[in-house]
Design an enzyme around this catalytic site. Structure first.
Site, PDB file in Angstrom:
ATOM      1  N   ILE A  13       0.823  -1.212   0.000  1.00  0.00           N
ATOM      2  CA  ILE A  13       0.000   0.000   0.000  1.00  0.00           C
ATOM      3  C   ILE A  13       0.856   1.260   0.000  1.00  0.00           C
ATOM      4  O   ILE A  13       0.653   2.148  -0.845  1.00  0.00           O
ATOM      5  CB  ILE A  13      -0.987  -0.022   1.182  1.00  0.00           C
ATOM      6  CG1 ILE A  13      -2.051  -1.100   0.950  1.00  0.00           C
ATOM      7  CG2 ILE A  13      -1.646   1.344   1.369  1.00  0.00           C
ATOM      8  CD1 ILE A  13      -2.933  -1.370   2.147  1.00  0.00           C
ATOM      9  N   ASP A  64      -8.462   6.934   9.825  1.00  0.00           N
ATOM     10  CA  ASP A  64      -9.573   6.123   9.331  1.00  0.00           C
ATOM     11  C   ASP A  64      -9.916   4.999  10.295  1.00  0.00           C
ATOM     12  O   ASP A  64     -10.917   4.321  10.116  1.00  0.00           O
ATOM     13  CB  ASP A  64      -9.220   5.529   7.962  1.00  0.00           C
ATOM     14  CG  ASP A  64     -10.346   4.713   7.374  1.00  0.00           C
ATOM     15  OD1 ASP A  64     -11.442   5.275   7.172  1.00  0.00           O
ATOM     16  OD2 ASP A  64     -10.154   3.493   7.135  1.00  0.00           O
ATOM     17  N   ARG A  88      -4.062   0.440  11.641  1.00  0.00           N
ATOM     18  CA  ARG A  88      -4.852  -0.063  12.759  1.00  0.00           C
ATOM     19  C   ARG A  88      -4.933   1.014  13.830  1.00  0.00           C
ATOM     20  O   ARG A  88      -3.954   1.712  14.103  1.00  0.00           O
ATOM     21  CB  ARG A  88      -4.216  -1.325  13.350  1.00  0.00           C
ATOM     22  CG  ARG A  88      -4.514  -2.598  12.578  1.00  0.00           C
ATOM     23  CD  ARG A  88      -5.956  -3.023  12.803  1.00  0.00           C
ATOM     24  NE  ARG A  88      -6.242  -4.320  12.225  1.00  0.00           N
ATOM     25  CZ  ARG A  88      -6.752  -4.498  11.005  1.00  0.00           C
ATOM     26  NH1 ARG A  88      -7.006  -3.440  10.236  1.00  0.00           N
ATOM     27  NH2 ARG A  88      -7.023  -5.707  10.559  1.00  0.00           N
ATOM     28  N   HIS A  93     -13.479   3.886   9.204  1.00  0.00           N
ATOM     29  CA  HIS A  93     -12.836   2.651   8.732  1.00  0.00           C
ATOM     30  C   HIS A  93     -13.309   2.332   7.309  1.00  0.00           C
ATOM     31  O   HIS A  93     -13.740   1.212   6.991  1.00  0.00           O
ATOM     32  CB  HIS A  93     -13.150   1.480   9.667  1.00  0.00           C
ATOM     33  CG  HIS A  93     -12.114   0.397   9.621  1.00  0.00           C
ATOM     34  ND1 HIS A  93     -11.735  -0.330  10.720  1.00  0.00           N
ATOM     35  CD2 HIS A  93     -11.369  -0.080   8.591  1.00  0.00           C
ATOM     36  CE1 HIS A  93     -10.810  -1.225  10.383  1.00  0.00           C
ATOM     37  NE2 HIS A  93     -10.577  -1.086   9.091  1.00  0.00           N
ATOM     38  N   GLU A 112     -14.056   0.974  17.869  1.00  0.00           N
ATOM     39  CA  GLU A 112     -14.921   1.368  16.758  1.00  0.00           C
ATOM     40  C   GLU A 112     -16.334   0.822  16.972  1.00  0.00           C
ATOM     41  O   GLU A 112     -16.502  -0.378  17.170  1.00  0.00           O
ATOM     42  CB  GLU A 112     -14.333   0.849  15.442  1.00  0.00           C
ATOM     43  CG  GLU A 112     -12.975   1.452  15.120  1.00  0.00           C
ATOM     44  CD  GLU A 112     -12.369   0.908  13.833  1.00  0.00           C
ATOM     45  OE1 GLU A 112     -12.967  -0.015  13.219  1.00  0.00           O
ATOM     46  OE2 GLU A 112     -11.302   1.387  13.436  1.00  0.00           O
ATOM     47  N   ASP A 153      11.061   1.115   7.929  1.00  0.00           N
ATOM     48  CA  ASP A 153      10.570  -0.260   7.893  1.00  0.00           C
ATOM     49  C   ASP A 153      11.763  -1.184   8.042  1.00  0.00           C
ATOM     50  O   ASP A 153      12.548  -1.361   7.105  1.00  0.00           O
ATOM     51  CB  ASP A 153       9.833  -0.560   6.582  1.00  0.00           C
ATOM     52  CG  ASP A 153       9.080  -1.888   6.626  1.00  0.00           C
ATOM     53  OD1 ASP A 153       9.574  -2.822   7.299  1.00  0.00           O
ATOM     54  OD2 ASP A 153       8.012  -1.995   6.003  1.00  0.00           O
TER      55      ASP A 153
END
Length: 330
Positions: free
Chosen positions: A158, A262, A238, A285, A267, A177
């Site tokens: 992504i 998001d 997340r 989300h 939630e 990363d």
């Protein structure tokens, strides 16, 4: 062939894509709407279950693997599998699959939308006009995007697509990363840096990390204090990678300029003070969603089950320790 699949949460308008895949393979699908581990076990007790198809809202714990005899595969809608006890799945010899490539276009575009919305104060201007105002100066100062530093936390499929889409903005892009090499990042024109350097150098930060022990609350008070006081922070990974009390403090005390998220720790985010904060954009989300990605997700999650029940290797095996010769050690 034959088999029975237990589908847990009902999260999509219909199960038509899954039912079509299963029908062609002669597999029966039982949609339970189960909302807890106990309800899964109750449903499984009433019928022989060969597979579980689940979303991210229910914990698939060791109890599930222990009590459902003959369970051959658990297929998860989506990328994250933090709701599944992978150690227990491996212990009982049950493959766990996910769908890691269904929403690359959607999530990367959504993250960009949040970044640009924050950078240009689009939502704040819109609200001002809706309240009867007409004043461009209320959002001063806004800065030109060209030449700013974009920090990308994690560099999987992504974020790589996100970087490709943002090429025309002429950002200086850095990424943290530990699992991606400097040479691989360089292929995308990205500089590999440590986490603290990314936080301190970046004007815009976008998070794409999976949730695990290392990433839980990685964006804490110290992380937000390390960011520039005019930084923009976006998270489409997340909710639990953010300490929300720390984010609220950072926004309230102007330690960062704006945030776009998001996903939330809980939630829906009932009672979260972030909902009423002026310098944050929250979407429900939804980053994964398009009609095309939803159909692809449902179809691929079902196809993984068919592959396993037909004795084939799944495309997206998560607990890769398992092989055909794995024996169950309980």
């Amino acid at each position: 062939m034959s088999g029975r699949v237990l589908a847990t949460e009902i999260v999509f308008p219909s199960f038509n894509p899954e039912r079509k895949v299963f029908a062609e393979a002669g597999i029966e699908m039982i949609a339970t709407g189960a909302g807890s581990t106990g309800e899964i076990l109750d449903a499984a007790e009433k019928t022989d279950v060969d597979a579980i198809l689940t979303a991210t809202h229910i914990s698939i714990s060791e109890e599930v693997f222990e009590q459902i005899e003959g369970l051959q595969v658990v297929s998860s809608y989506g990328i994250g599998v933090d709701h599944i006890d992978l150690d227990s799945a491996t212990k009982y010899g049950v493959p766990v699959t996910n769908v890691p490539d269904y929403s690359i276009e959607e999530v990367s575009s959504h993250a960009i939308s949040l970044l640009l919305n924050c950078a240009r104060s689009v939502s704040q201007y819109d609200k001002q006009v809706g309240d009867g105002g007409w004043d461009w100066e209320t959002q001063r100062p806004l800065r030109r995007l060209r030449g700013q530093t974009l920090g990308v936390v994690a560099f999987g499929k992504i974020p790589r697509r996100l970087v490709e889409k943002l090429d025309g903005f002429s950002f200086d892009v850095v990424s943290y990363d530990p699992d991606v090499s400097e040479s691989k990042m360089a292929e995308y024109g990205v500089e590999k840096v440590c986490f603290d350097e990314l936080l301190s150098r970046s004007d815009l930060i976008t998070s794409h990390v999976p949730l695990n022990e290392e990433s839980y609350h990685m964006f804490d008070i110290d992380a937000f204090k390390t960011m520039k006081d005019d930084a923009i922070f976006v998270n489409t990974s997340r909710g639990q990678v953010i300490d929300e009390s720390a984010l609220y403090k950072a926004l309230e005390e102007d330690e960062i300029a704006c945030a776009g998220v998001d996903v939330m720790e809980n939630e829906p985010p009932d009672g979260s003070p972030l909902v009423d904060q002026q310098n944050i954009i929250i979407t429900p989300h939804a980053a994964w969603y398009s009609e095309q990605s939803m159909e692809e997700l449902q179809r691929k999650a079902a196809e993984e089950i068919v592959k396993v029940l037909q004795g084939e290797a799944p495309r997206y095996l998560v607990n890769t320790e398992l092989t055909k010769d794995t024996t169950v050690d309980v």
